[in-house]
Design a protein around this motif. Structure first.
Motif, PDB file in Angstrom:
ATOM      1  N   GLU A   9       0.729  -1.325   0.026  1.00 55.28           N
ATOM      2  CA  GLU A   9      -0.040   0.077   0.127  1.00 55.28           C
ATOM      3  C   GLU A   9       0.922   1.319  -0.040  1.00 55.28           C
ATOM      4  O   GLU A   9       0.417   2.398  -0.668  1.00 55.28           O
ATOM      5  N   THR A  10       1.817   1.172   0.792  1.00 53.94           N
ATOM      6  CA  THR A  10       2.960   2.318   0.688  1.00 53.94           C
ATOM      7  C   THR A  10       3.281   2.640  -0.439  1.00 53.94           C
ATOM      8  O   THR A  10       3.564   3.774  -0.936  1.00 53.94           O
ATOM      9  N   PHE A  13       0.857   3.715  -2.781  1.00 55.29           N
ATOM     10  CA  PHE A  13       0.768   5.428  -2.537  1.00 55.29           C
ATOM     11  C   PHE A  13       1.794   6.384  -3.151  1.00 55.29           C
ATOM     12  O   PHE A  13       1.465   7.238  -3.859  1.00 55.29           O
ATOM     13  N   CYS A  14       3.071   5.836  -2.895  1.00 58.27           N
ATOM     14  CA  CYS A  14       4.231   6.597  -3.503  1.00 58.27           C
ATOM     15  C   CYS A  14       4.209   6.905  -4.668  1.00 58.27           C
ATOM     16  O   CYS A  14       4.381   7.845  -5.357  1.00 58.27           O
ATOM     17  N   SER A  16       1.667   6.580  -6.980  1.00 60.85           N
ATOM     18  CA  SER A  16       0.765   7.556  -7.394  1.00 60.85           C
ATOM     19  C   SER A  16       0.984   8.993  -7.249  1.00 60.85           C
ATOM     20  O   SER A  16       0.793   9.812  -8.018  1.00 60.85           O
ATOM     21  N   VAL A  17       1.805   9.288  -5.994  1.00 58.87           N
ATOM     22  CA  VAL A  17       2.224  10.685  -5.918  1.00 58.87           C
ATOM     23  C   VAL A  17       3.151  11.174  -7.037  1.00 58.87           C
ATOM     24  O   VAL A  17       3.252  11.945  -7.502  1.00 58.87           O
ATOM     25  N   VAL A  93      -2.267  13.782  -1.973  1.00 52.68           N
ATOM     26  CA  VAL A  93      -2.155  13.399  -0.673  1.00 52.68           C
ATOM     27  C   VAL A  93      -3.175  13.815   0.197  1.00 52.68           C
ATOM     28  O   VAL A  93      -3.533  12.763   1.048  1.00 52.68           O
ATOM     29  N   TYR A  96      -6.246  11.326  -0.614  1.00 56.35           N
ATOM     30  CA  TYR A  96      -5.938  10.051  -0.064  1.00 56.35           C
ATOM     31  C   TYR A  96      -5.951   9.865   1.493  1.00 56.35           C
ATOM     32  O   TYR A  96      -6.996   8.996   1.961  1.00 56.35           O
ATOM     33  N   LYS A  97      -5.710  10.922   2.187  1.00 56.03           N
ATOM     34  CA  LYS A  97      -6.017  11.176   3.720  1.00 56.03           C
ATOM     35  C   LYS A  97      -7.314  11.272   4.113  1.00 56.03           C
ATOM     36  O   LYS A  97      -7.672  10.432   4.928  1.00 56.03           O
ATOM     37  N   ARG A 100      -9.069   7.865   3.490  1.00 54.26           N
ATOM     38  CA  ARG A 100      -8.627   6.880   4.371  1.00 54.26           C
ATOM     39  C   ARG A 100      -9.181   7.032   5.727  1.00 54.26           C
ATOM     40  O   ARG A 100      -9.708   6.344   6.483  1.00 54.26           O
ATOM     41  N   LYS A 105      -8.318   2.192   3.920  1.00 59.30           N
ATOM     42  CA  LYS A 105      -7.086   2.390   2.884  1.00 59.30           C
ATOM     43  C   LYS A 105      -7.293   2.086   1.670  1.00 59.30           C
ATOM     44  O   LYS A 105      -6.975   2.866   0.773  1.00 59.30           O
ATOM     45  N   GLY A 108      -9.108   5.147   0.216  1.00 57.69           N
ATOM     46  CA  GLY A 108      -7.989   6.229   0.097  1.00 57.69           C
ATOM     47  C   GLY A 108      -7.265   6.145  -1.082  1.00 57.69           C
ATOM     48  O   GLY A 108      -6.905   6.837  -1.760  1.00 57.69           O
TER      49      GLY A 108
END
Length: 108
Positions: A9-10, A13-14, A16-17, A93, A96-97, A100, A105, A108
């Motif tokens: 997931e990390t 997410f990274c 995607s950013v 970001v 996403y937050k 979430r 998650k 998000g």
């Protein structure tokens, strides 16, 4: 197994950013400044118009302050586009937050 899922997931997410970062920077100043963007730059540079327009119409004050700061450093189109670009990347970001926080998650 849970640690592997969290790292996946990390990474997702990274990535995607980072993808959002490169998509926003690709051809950033290719089309030139449009009327509303020129108006924003003129408003941020001209104090009288800036103060009058700030009082009469709702404007994002932080945006114009940052635009004025960037125009003092470098007034090329690329750097003037950088202010909304940074806000766009930060919005990835923030969205996403919020997703979430409200759901989970996966949403998000």
């Amino acid at each position: 197994m849970e640690k592997l899922k969290t790292s996946y997931e990390t990474i997702l997410f990274c990535s995607s950013v980072i993808a959002g970062f490169f998509l926003r920077l690709y051809h950033l100043s290719y089309f030139g400044l449009w009327y509303d963007e020129v108006h924003s730059v003129v408003m941020s540079k001209n104090l009288l118009f800036f103060l009058k327009d700030r009082i009469s119409v709702f404007n994002p004050k932080l945006f114009f302050d940052l635009l004025k700061l960037v125009s003092y450093i470098n007034s090329s189109e690329f750097f003037l586009y950088l202010v909304p670009c940074v806000f766009g990347i930060l919005s990835i970001v923030i969205i996403y937050k919020i997703g979430r926080l409200l759901f989970d998650k996966r949403v998000g």
